[in-house]
Design an enzyme around this catalytic site. Structure first.
Site, PDB file in Angstrom:
ATOM      1  N   CYS A  79       0.824  -1.207   0.000  1.00  0.00           N
ATOM      2  CA  CYS A  79       0.000   0.000   0.000  1.00  0.00           C
ATOM      3  C   CYS A  79       0.866   1.268   0.000  1.00  0.00           C
ATOM      4  CB  CYS A  79      -0.987  -0.048   1.165  1.00  0.00           C
ATOM      5  SG  CYS A  79      -2.426   1.032   0.951  1.00  0.00           S
ATOM      6  N   HIS A 169      -3.012  -5.468   1.598  1.00  0.00           N
ATOM      7  CA  HIS A 169      -2.383  -5.729   2.898  1.00  0.00           C
ATOM      8  C   HIS A 169      -2.368  -7.224   3.231  1.00  0.00           C
ATOM      9  CE1 HIS A 169      -2.198  -1.502   4.336  1.00  0.00           C
ATOM     10  NE2 HIS A 169      -3.213  -1.357   3.494  1.00  0.00           N
ATOM     11  N   GLU A 171      -0.589  -8.714   5.312  1.00  0.00           N
ATOM     12  CA  GLU A 171      -0.366  -8.880   6.749  1.00  0.00           C
ATOM     13  C   GLU A 171      -1.675  -8.947   7.521  1.00  0.00           C
ATOM     14  OE1 GLU A 171      -0.702  -4.411   6.276  1.00  0.00           O
ATOM     15  OE2 GLU A 171       0.031  -6.097   5.068  1.00  0.00           O
TER      16      GLU A 171
END
Length: 191
Positions: A79, A169, A171
């Site tokens: 991002c 994302h 994560e």
């Protein structure tokens, strides 16, 4: 293996936890001495690219980070991190590290309300979960850049050498899949 995670602002702790889950030593990069230690890779997390770029300059970390990436240190940029790597931004005249020949559109999917989740093909990894939050996308790629994923005909992941840039994302989706972090760790191990 030791991977540094830029920890100045944004969603860095989730990357640290994802790497630790894979048995990798993850260190938070908060100041220049953190960046000067031997590292096998670096993660540039999501957050605010303008703030991160400003802090990198204020803390004296910018030049060394740019040099390490340009010299081939593997980097996973998600991002805002992708915005930091981009050589050009379509809707902003300010660029940051400019180590990856891509043109990125900031906040391409709109404001926070434009955030969404999907699953899409990612390179040779098959379908992976993708969470987009005020996400950018890649408008165009330069020579040597491999497109890894697209959503709604927009490029959302690309690789240039050992630079891996994602509009989403991974994560935030490690409970569903660690495939992208595993792929990045394999890039770090191959140096």
């Amino acid at each position: 293996m030791r991977i540094g995670v830029l920890a100045l602002q944004g969603a860095f702790i989730e990357h640290v936890q994802a790497l630790q889950q894979l048995g990798v030593e993850a260190v938070e990069l908060r100041q220049l001495p953190d960046l000067e230690q031997p590292l096998d890779g670096i993660v540039l997390p999501g957050g605010e690219s303008t703030v991160q770029g400003k802090l990198l300059h204020e803390l004296g970390m910018f030049a060394l980070l740019q040099k390490k990436i340009a010299q081939g240190l593997p980097v996973l940029a998600t991002c805002a991190g992708m915005i930091l790597l981009a050589e050009k931004l379509t809707n902003d005249s300010k660029v940051h590290l400019a180590t990856m020949p891509i043109t990125v559109k900031r906040n391409a999917y709109g404001r926070q309300l434009g955030s969404f989740f999907t699953e899409a093909e990612f390179g040779k990894l098959g379908k992976v979960p993708m969470t987009f939050i005020r996400a950018p996308y890649i408008d165009s790629v330069g020579d040597g850049v491999e497109v890894l994923a697209a959503v709604d005909e927009h490029i959302v992941a690309a690789q240039y050498g050992k630079q891996l840039a994602l509009a989403f994302h991974p994560e935030l989706d490690v409970a569903k899949s660690t495939a992208i972090h595993e792929y990045f760790v394999s890039l770090c191990a191959a140096k």
